[in-house]
Design a protein around this motif. Structure first.
Motif, PDB file in Angstrom:
ATOM      1  N   ARG A 113      58.325 130.702 -50.415  1.00 13.48           N
ATOM      2  CA  ARG A 113      57.537 129.522 -50.789  1.00 13.48           C
ATOM      3  C   ARG A 113      58.424 128.282 -50.864  1.00 13.48           C
ATOM      4  O   ARG A 113      58.032 127.199 -50.445  1.00 13.48           O
ATOM      5  CB  ARG A 113      56.861 129.748 -52.136  1.00 13.48           C
ATOM      6  N   LEU A 114      59.625 128.452 -51.422  1.00 15.51           N
ATOM      7  CA  LEU A 114      60.543 127.323 -51.521  1.00 15.51           C
ATOM      8  C   LEU A 114      60.881 126.785 -50.132  1.00 15.51           C
ATOM      9  O   LEU A 114      60.858 125.568 -49.899  1.00 15.51           O
ATOM     10  CB  LEU A 114      61.815 127.752 -52.255  1.00 15.51           C
ATOM     11  N   GLY A 115      61.183 127.682 -49.205  1.00 14.80           N
ATOM     12  CA  GLY A 115      61.478 127.241 -47.847  1.00 14.80           C
ATOM     13  C   GLY A 115      60.298 126.553 -47.197  1.00 14.80           C
ATOM     14  O   GLY A 115      60.456 125.540 -46.497  1.00 14.80           O
ATOM     15  N   LEU A 116      59.115 127.082 -47.451  1.00 11.78           N
ATOM     16  CA  LEU A 116      57.906 126.505 -46.879  1.00 11.78           C
ATOM     17  C   LEU A 116      57.657 125.094 -47.445  1.00 11.78           C
ATOM     18  O   LEU A 116      57.329 124.159 -46.693  1.00 11.78           O
ATOM     19  CB  LEU A 116      56.717 127.417 -47.177  1.00 11.78           C
ATOM     20  N   VAL A 117      57.836 124.942 -48.751  1.00 14.28           N
ATOM     21  CA  VAL A 117      57.652 123.629 -49.378  1.00 14.28           C
ATOM     22  C   VAL A 117      58.641 122.625 -48.794  1.00 14.28           C
ATOM     23  O   VAL A 117      58.281 121.479 -48.471  1.00 14.28           O
ATOM     24  CB  VAL A 117      57.824 123.735 -50.909  1.00 14.28           C
ATOM     25  N   SER A 149      60.164 122.704 -45.872  1.00 15.24           N
ATOM     26  CA  SER A 149      59.837 122.405 -44.470  1.00 15.24           C
ATOM     27  C   SER A 149      58.674 121.442 -44.372  1.00 15.24           C
ATOM     28  O   SER A 149      58.697 120.479 -43.582  1.00 15.24           O
ATOM     29  CB  SER A 149      59.505 123.706 -43.722  1.00 15.24           C
ATOM     30  N   GLU A 150      57.631 121.679 -45.169  1.00 17.32           N
ATOM     31  CA  GLU A 150      56.460 120.805 -45.118  1.00 17.32           C
ATOM     32  C   GLU A 150      56.794 119.404 -45.613  1.00 17.32           C
ATOM     33  O   GLU A 150      56.251 118.409 -45.114  1.00 17.32           O
ATOM     34  CB  GLU A 150      55.325 121.427 -45.917  1.00 17.32           C
ATOM     35  N   ALA A 151      57.707 119.322 -46.584  1.00 17.34           N
ATOM     36  CA  ALA A 151      58.131 117.995 -47.048  1.00 17.34           C
ATOM     37  C   ALA A 151      58.834 117.246 -45.929  1.00 17.34           C
ATOM     38  O   ALA A 151      58.608 116.041 -45.730  1.00 17.34           O
ATOM     39  CB  ALA A 151      59.053 118.141 -48.256  1.00 17.34           C
ATOM     40  N   ARG A 152      59.671 117.937 -45.180  1.00 15.22           N
ATOM     41  CA  ARG A 152      60.374 117.306 -44.061  1.00 15.22           C
ATOM     42  C   ARG A 152      59.419 116.891 -42.949  1.00 15.22           C
ATOM     43  O   ARG A 152      59.704 115.974 -42.174  1.00 15.22           O
ATOM     44  CB  ARG A 152      61.413 118.263 -43.494  1.00 15.22           C
ATOM     45  N   LEU A 153      58.282 117.569 -42.899  1.00 20.38           N
ATOM     46  CA  LEU A 153      57.289 117.254 -41.866  1.00 20.38           C
ATOM     47  C   LEU A 153      56.266 116.223 -42.345  1.00 20.38           C
ATOM     48  O   LEU A 153      55.270 115.981 -41.670  1.00 20.38           O
ATOM     49  CB  LEU A 153      56.588 118.544 -41.417  1.00 20.38           C
ATOM     50  N   GLY A 154      56.505 115.629 -43.515  1.00 21.42           N
ATOM     51  CA  GLY A 154      55.677 114.497 -43.928  1.00 21.42           C
ATOM     52  C   GLY A 154      54.748 114.723 -45.085  1.00 21.42           C
ATOM     53  O   GLY A 154      53.926 113.852 -45.394  1.00 21.42           O
ATOM     54  N   ARG A 155      54.834 115.856 -45.766  1.00 16.89           N
ATOM     55  CA  ARG A 155      53.930 116.061 -46.887  1.00 16.89           C
ATOM     56  C   ARG A 155      54.240 115.077 -48.010  1.00 16.89           C
ATOM     57  O   ARG A 155      55.401 114.717 -48.233  1.00 16.89           O
ATOM     58  CB  ARG A 155      54.063 117.491 -47.413  1.00 16.89           C
ATOM     59  N   GLU A 156      53.233 114.683 -48.739  1.00 20.24           N
ATOM     60  CA  GLU A 156      53.402 113.690 -49.800  1.00 20.24           C
ATOM     61  C   GLU A 156      54.337 114.212 -50.882  1.00 20.24           C
ATOM     62  O   GLU A 156      54.288 115.384 -51.269  1.00 20.24           O
ATOM     63  CB  GLU A 156      52.050 113.345 -50.429  1.00 20.24           C
ATOM     64  N   ALA A 157      55.168 113.299 -51.392  1.00 18.73           N
ATOM     65  CA  ALA A 157      56.162 113.665 -52.395  1.00 18.73           C
ATOM     66  C   ALA A 157      55.524 114.237 -53.656  1.00 18.73           C
ATOM     67  O   ALA A 157      56.065 115.158 -54.278  1.00 18.73           O
ATOM     68  CB  ALA A 157      57.017 112.450 -52.739  1.00 18.73           C
TER      69      ALA A 157
END
Length: 390
Positions: free
Chosen positions: A298-302, A304-312
């Protein structure tokens, strides 16, 4: 810490396969072990041979655990313990307790793991079974290590490595080398970690221990990715390890391999590919009810998604939830990784967890764990009259 492998190091064996399953290879596929174990267990139950019931139940429990069938594993080790107790066989009781303790650690029940593994070590000592005593002490050391208290368990790892080398016991030599290497890797001593992982891989290869070899390759891949940025070598090593995991149906090892592949890709800035691998690993860990692997995926997924533009804000909320989960399990090192991720992703300070106040300065190990590790003593493994570790 690294040194020459004992000349007595021989082919690895699987002492958890006993009785009718005693001839099974350490590299046997787990479905084959489970099928033969169930067949032999049924025959032992029909014959009324309680000692054989305990031996066969142990193999069934371990095959189920490694396949991620936790409910079946739980029932099998408990049935084996009851049979061993009825037979008055302290050694078989110890093996059942070791299996139960290992399962408890895998499921994130760390306090229970410490209790069962300490009981296993004590029962093994009473029964004169140095093999299960060694496995139980190693289980205690590993439980403390995954919690992140390297000061508490570092010396025990070193002592067990010395004893494994002295006896030429390949499987435990590989385990200890990998554990010490992981502690070096996690504290930034990458050269030392790589040397030990490479020694572990060589030892496992010579001993024909495919499971230990696959774990060692995963460690090497991690270090060359972090230290050297060598993405292609890391991915090649993980592919080789994955082949061994698939051959033996090592479900947990395969899931950790996929998570590590995600780590390598993330470090290389290949975030979409990393996200796919983390999602795969997450599904695999959830299927086997493995909370530590689930949280790390889950940590890795979070990330990765942050790097792909997910809101802070969404990222911060998920990280805070993950930190609480890891605090609850008691995984201090992994919990600290969440705080580092928050800083890396610049999402601001995470909200304090409920009941805050312990912080990172608090004790890492639960009381039962600290007591179990203080009581751990390898002296019993040094008796020249004791059964040599196989």
């Amino acid at each position: 810490m690294a040194g020459q492998v004992s000349e007595r190091t021989a082919r690895a064996s699987a002492p958890e396969y006993q009785g009718a399953l005693g001839s099974m290879s350490v590299n046997a596929s787990l479905p084959d072990v489970l099928a033969r174990g169930r067949e032999a267990l049924g025959a032992a139950e029909r014959s009324g041979d309680l000692r054989e019931v305990a031996r066969c139940a142990l193999a069934v429990a371990e095959a189920c655990r490694r396949l991620g069938r936790n409910a079946e594993a739980d029932g099998a080790w408990k049935a084996g313990y009851r049979a061993a107790r009825a037979a008055g066989d302290e050694g078989a009781m110890a093996w059942a307790l070791w299996s139960g303790g290992t399962l408890a650690r895998q499921r994130g029940a760390l306090r229970l793991a410490y209790r069962l593994l300490r009981l296993a070590a004590e029962s093994g000592e009473r029964g004169g079974d140095v093999v299960v005593r060694g496995y139980s002490l190693a289980g205690l050391a590993e439980t403390g290590r995954i919690q992140g208290d390297y000061e508490a368990v570092g010396r025990l790892h070193e002592q067990l490595l010395t004893e494994a080398r002295r006896r030429g016991e390949a499987r435990h030599t590989v385990w200890a080398l990998e554990g010490i290497a992981q502690m070096h890797r996690n504290t930034g001593r990458h050269d030392e970690a790589l040397a030990l992982f490479e020694e572990a891989a060589e030892t496992a290869s010579r001993a024909e221990d495919k499971r230990g070899w696959a774990w060692a390759l995963r460690g090497i891949a991690d270090v060359v990715s972090v230290r050297d940025g060598d993405v292609e070598r890391a991915l090649t090593l993980l592919t080789r390890a994955e082949e061994a995991c698939r051959e033996m149906r090592l479900s947990s090892a395969l899931a950790y391999n996929h998570k590590m592949r995600g780590n390598v890709l993330y470090r290389a800035g290949r975030y979409e590919e990393a996200r796919e691998l983390y999602a795969t690993a997450l599904e695999e860990f959830r299927a086997m009810d493995e909370p530590r692997g689930t949280a790390l995926s889950r940590l890795g997924l979070v990330k990765s998604e942050a790097r792909l533009g997910r809101e802070a804000a969404h990222t911060a909320a998920e990280l805070a939830e993950l930190r609480s989960t890891l605090d609850r399990i008691g995984l201090r090192h992994a919990r600290d990784m969440v705080d580092k991720a928050a800083a890396e992703l610049e999402v601001g300070s995470l909200p304090a967890p409920a009941g805050a106040g312990r912080g990172t300065a608090g004790p890492v190990l639960p009381t039962v764990g600290a007591e179990a590790l203080r009581a751990a003593d390898v002296d019993g493994l040094r008796s020249e009259d004791a059964e040599v570790l196989r």
